[in-house]
Design an enzyme around this catalytic site. Structure first.
Site, mmCIF file in Angstrom:
data_model
loop_
_atom_site.group_PDB
_atom_site.id
_atom_site.type_symbol
_atom_site.label_atom_id
_atom_site.label_comp_id
_atom_site.label_asym_id
_atom_site.label_seq_id
_atom_site.Cartn_x
_atom_site.Cartn_y
_atom_site.Cartn_z
ATOM 1 N N HIS A 1 -3.934 6.999 3.079
ATOM 2 C CA HIS A 1 -4.419 5.764 2.277
ATOM 3 C C HIS A 1 -5.743 5.402 2.658
ATOM 4 O O HIS A 1 -6.221 5.560 3.770
ATOM 5 C CB HIS A 1 -3.307 4.681 2.867
ATOM 6 C CG HIS A 1 -3.473 3.254 2.595
ATOM 7 N ND1 HIS A 1 -3.638 3.171 1.337
ATOM 8 C CD2 HIS A 1 -3.613 2.430 3.042
ATOM 9 C CE1 HIS A 1 -3.940 1.778 1.112
ATOM 10 N NE2 HIS A 1 -3.971 1.407 2.377
ATOM 11 N N CYS B 1 0.824 -1.075 -0.189
ATOM 12 C CA CYS B 1 0.157 -0.075 0.113
ATOM 13 C C CYS B 1 0.911 1.276 0.050
ATOM 14 O O CYS B 1 0.567 2.186 -0.352
ATOM 15 C CB CYS B 1 -1.096 -0.186 1.231
ATOM 16 S SG CYS B 1 -2.113 -1.512 1.103
ATOM 17 N N ASN C 1 -10.178 -0.455 -0.596
ATOM 18 C CA ASN C 1 -9.001 -0.354 -0.480
ATOM 19 C C ASN C 1 -7.845 -0.650 -1.798
ATOM 20 O O ASN C 1 -7.978 -1.971 -2.082
ATOM 21 C CB ASN C 1 -8.476 -1.109 0.728
ATOM 22 C CG ASN C 1 -6.927 -1.289 0.934
ATOM 23 O OD1 ASN C 1 -5.994 -0.633 0.073
ATOM 24 N ND2 ASN C 1 -6.484 -1.605 1.945
#
Ligand code: UT7
Length: 317
Positions: free
Chosen positions: A244, A113, A274
């Site tokens: 994020h 990520c 996500n």
């Protein structure tokens, strides 16, 4: 002294949308559980045959258009992804061929990520030393291909997409600072096999969600403090948090730590889920194109993911 600024942003989301209600028909879950625990309402899923580089190309061309830069002028490509099209050539090289910027160095990096933030940090340094003038930074993922669609604890979380920014030289800092970190002792809390270690039999995402959540909140809190302190910046100086997009509750915890009202926080997790390395540039581009983030504003970017890896940065857009 040369600095790097963001000259353009772009993003791409595949057409197909998978809602929480669709997931109710696939695993033992509910729209209410997913919304309450994560904030997610829907996610985009790549079409059959649509790849990470396909999506990255769309995002990259959008960023180049915004910057008024021709694809052939790109002289550096840093590409964050954990879902590459091939073992090699890397996604950066595959994208380079499509854009026609032959000879430009191109690579991908797999820091989950935090992939876009790592790529941004590296590209910034090349622009600042004068080694690159038109640096394309990408985060793109087809996570739907490494999700176990029978595992309700992870299947509801992830989505596909791509984001891009183009960096150019500037007289004053656009990318003010970036701060990268990793701690591989957490490797077993969030991982996906499928590499060349054939003893790793699990080839889909495995996550101890609760523990990841706890470490993510604490670590991101410290990461944003580090970024503010390094630059002598007060919380009140920030215009936007571009976090994020893993879980709305993690984002809210980070915003509270910054004393930032949620109106000053870019959240796309509701619509995108996500998207790992794509999440920060997707959120950034969405906010820029909606006219929310404006030129001259001060942004704090952060990401946290498998490894663990994490990163934060201060940006004058
Ligand atoms: O991007 C990389 C970083 N990733 C993250 O930051 C993700 C971090 N973790 C999270 O976002 C959260 O931990 C999750 C959203 C993954 C899970 O939320 P949670 O509040 O931590 O739930 P939990 O894992 O503690 O599970 C609570 C309950 C369990 O049932 P019992 O044991 O209490 O009976 C789970 O089995 O919820 C159950 N559960 C579900 N129920 C309905 C787990 N997944 C689901 C589901 N639908 N999809």
């Amino acid at each position: 002294m040369i600095h790097a600024r963001i000259a353009g942003t772009g993003s791409y989301l595949p057409q197909k949308i998978l809602t929480n209600f669709d997931l109710e028909k696939m695993v033992d879950t509910s729209d209410l559980w997913i919304r309450e625990r994560t904030g997610i309402e829907q996610r985009h899923i790549a079409a059959d045959g649509e790849t990470t580089v396909d999506m990255a190309e769309r995002a990259a061309r959008a960023a180049l258009d915004m910057a008024g830069c021709r694809p052939q002028e790109v002289d550096f490509i840093a590409f964050g992804t954990t879902t590459p099209d091939m073992v090699f050539p890397n996604c950066g090289v595959l994208l380079q061929a499509r854009l026609g910027c032959r000879g430009a160095p191109a690579f991908s990096l797999e820091t989950a990520c935090s992939g876009f933030m790592y790529a941004l940090s590296i590209a910034d340094k090349f622009v600042r030393t004068g080694e690159a003038k038109r640096a394309l930074v990408i985060g793109a993922e087809t996570l739907s291909r490494i999700v176990d669609w029978n595992d309700r604890s992870t299947a509801v979380l992830f989505g596909d997409g791509a984001g891009a920014v183009l960096l150019e030289p500037a007289d004053s800092p656009g990318i003010i600072s970036t701060h990268l970190h990793a701690d591989g002792t957490y490797r077993n809390l969030l991982y996906c096999g499928g590499g060349m270690d054939l003893s790793q039999t699990r080839r889909t995402i495995a996550m101890s969600g609760n523990e990841v959540f706890r470490v993510a909140v604490g670590t991101l809190g410290r990461a944003i403090e580090e970024t503010l302190r390094a630059n002598g910046v007060e919380r009140s100086d920030l215009n936007w948090l571009v976090p994020h997009q893993a879980n709305l509750r993690i984002i809210q915890a980070t915003a509270r730590r910054l004393d930032l009202p949620m109106e000053r926080v870019i959240t796309t997790v509701q619509e995108h889920g996500n998207t790992s390395a794509a999440s920060v540039p997707l959120a950034l581009d969405t906010a820029v194109r909606a006219g929310r983030i404006k030129r001259g504003e001060l942004l704090l970017l952060e990401a946290f993911g498998g490894g663990f890896t994490w990163a934060s940065g201060l940006v004058r857009y």
